[in-house]
Write an enzyme that holds these catalytic residues in place. Structure first.
Site: not given
Ligand code: PGA
Ligand code: ZN
Length: 437
Positions: A39, A154, A163, A206, A241, A294, A321, A346, A373-376, A397
């Site tokens: 996303s 996801h 999320e 995730e 989120d 978020e 984000d 990110k 943050s990580h990514r998916s 996260k």
């Molecule tokens: P993404 O999702 O890594 O698929 O962008 C994470 C988020 O939206 O925070």
């Molecule tokens: Zn997000």
């Protein structure tokens, strides 16, 4: 001194190709793997993919070549410790504003690997090196936000929100927070099995469960019950989120909470205007112990963001984000318009460690939260664990306590906490004090 620059195509947690960079100095060979989102925000730095038929066009052979043939010769022989100049050089070598020439994935891999080489040259752990790079804020063990229910893009269920977090605000150490997360996760699994059958316990991208639910409130209620079952009521709060850009219908200017359902099954009450969705979030914040929200609206909808932040921003951290993409210019606009009170960080949204730190610093100056943050799409790389401690960001996260690409970060944080010993401070209820502990 950098003596060799290498890259290869590896695979991420979704089985998609991604980039791995290796940088060699007299201290050894230092590796970094690049994550990838699903996303993604419209204004993220450009992730270079090959196109064509191979691997559905997702190959990163061009990015690999760019690291080996373009970046390599340019940085060979250089001092890897000066990350700010190295990152500036990488940006100049690319020359575009969105890193579309060499690829943000190619550039980020080099930037992260260089930080590891720099830490080794200085003879210190990565988090200490990154802490100095960020101007030495107080290092803090973050509150881990566990994404226990997966929806949106996801997961293969009808849940519109992406999320649903369990946040161990009431733990007193990171290790205790991990235990609370794991206990809640297992309590939730048991509940799902009882209420929705064994086939509801499969997981999404995730590591959170992806049950066949369609109502976000059902997901929130389930987590509240799981927290209760684990005996943690009052100690574990909730976050969400929805990744609302994914459910925004640009043409009609509405949010479609039934966007994953066939047209015939979409209900009129689930098609909302910005103001309806503001009211919805205010209601949710009143009904549930929500402490973090978020991307509650589309990335272009600064107005609704600002309305919600004005109403509930005192009690709930509102994190941007997709609206900011870890980009200083976009965060500046957000601050001026009082759109949110926190930024998601990110590293691959912007493409260098230096630029991500610049966005962090801007947030700290304005007393905004920074949520790492990580990514998916993830790998076994643990860079963000060290980065979060280094920045004193207070929260991160990395998905559910399930699937090793998620646990790799959490487990690294357990090691760091042990290493910090008596100096380790857990953010807990102060998680919003990013960079100001
Ligand atoms: P993404 O999702 O890594 O698929 O962008 C994470 C988020 O939206 O925070
Ligand atoms: Zn997000």
């Amino acid at each position: 001194k950098i003596t060799k620059v290498h890259a290869r195509e590896i695979y991420d947690s979704r089985g998609n190709p991604t980039l791995e960079v290796e940088l060699t100095t007299p201290d050894g060979t230092f590796r970094a793997d690049v994550p990838s989102g699903a996303s993604t925000g419209d204004k993220e730095a450009h992730e270079l993919r090959d196109g064509g038929a191979r691997l559905s066009g997702k190959g990163v052979a061009k990015a690999v070549t760019n690291v080996i043939d373009v970046i390599g010769p340019a940085i060979l022989g250089q001092d890897a410790i000066d990350i700010a100049s190295l990152d500036a050089q990488l940006c100049a070598l690319d020359g575009t504003t969105d890193k579309s020439k060499l690829g943000a994935n190619a550039i980020l891999g080099v930037s992260m690997a260089a930080c590891r080489a720099g830490a080794a040259a200085a003879g210190e752990p990565l988090y200490v090196f990154l802490n100095r790079l960020a101007g030495s804020p107080k290092m803090v063990m973050p509150m881990p936000c566990f994404n226990l229910v997966n929806g949106g893009v996801h997961a293969g269920n009808a849940l519109p929100f992406q999320e649903f977090f369990a946040c161990p605000t009431g733990a007193s150490t990171f290790r205790e927070a991990m235990q609370m997360g794991a206990e809640t996760y297992h309590a939730l699994k048991a509940l799902l099995k009882e209420q929705h059958g064994l086939d509801s316990t499969g997981v999404g991208d995730e590591g959170g469960f992806a049950p066949k639910l369609s109502s976000p409130e059902d997901a929130l209620k389930l987590i509240v019950s799981a927290v209760e079952r684990a005996g943690l009521t009052g100690k574990v709060t909730l976050g969400c989120d929805p990744a609302a850009s994914e459910m925004y219908d640009k043409d009609r200017g509405v949010y479609n909470l039934d966007f994953k359902k066939p047209a015939a099954e979409q209900q009129p009450e689930n098609i909302m205007k910005g103001d309806d969705l503001v009211a919805y979030w205010v209601e949710m914040a009143g009904k549930y112990p929500l402490t973090l929200l978020e991307d509650p609206f589309d990335q272009s909808d600064f107005e609704s963001h600002a309305k919600l932040t004005a109403q509930i921003g005192g009690n709930v951290e509102i994190v941007g984000d997709d609206i900011f993409c870890t980009n200083v210019q976009l965060v500046k606009e957000g601050i001026e318009r009082r759109a949110t009170n926190a930024m998601l960080l990110k590293v691959n949204q912007i493409g260098t460690v230096t630029e991500a730190i610049a966005a962090y610093k801007l947030c700290v100056e304005h007393e905004w939260g920074v949520f790492v943050s990580h990514r998916s799409g993830e790998t076994e790389d643990t860079f963000i664990a060290d980065l979060t401690v280094a920045l004193g960001a207070g929260h991160l996260k990395s998905g559910a306590p399930c699937r090793s690409e998620r646990l790799a970060k959490y487990n690294q944080l357990l090691r760091i906490e042990e290493e910090l010993g008596a100096d380790a401070q857990y953010a807990g209820t102060d998680f919003r004090k990013s960079g100001r502990f």
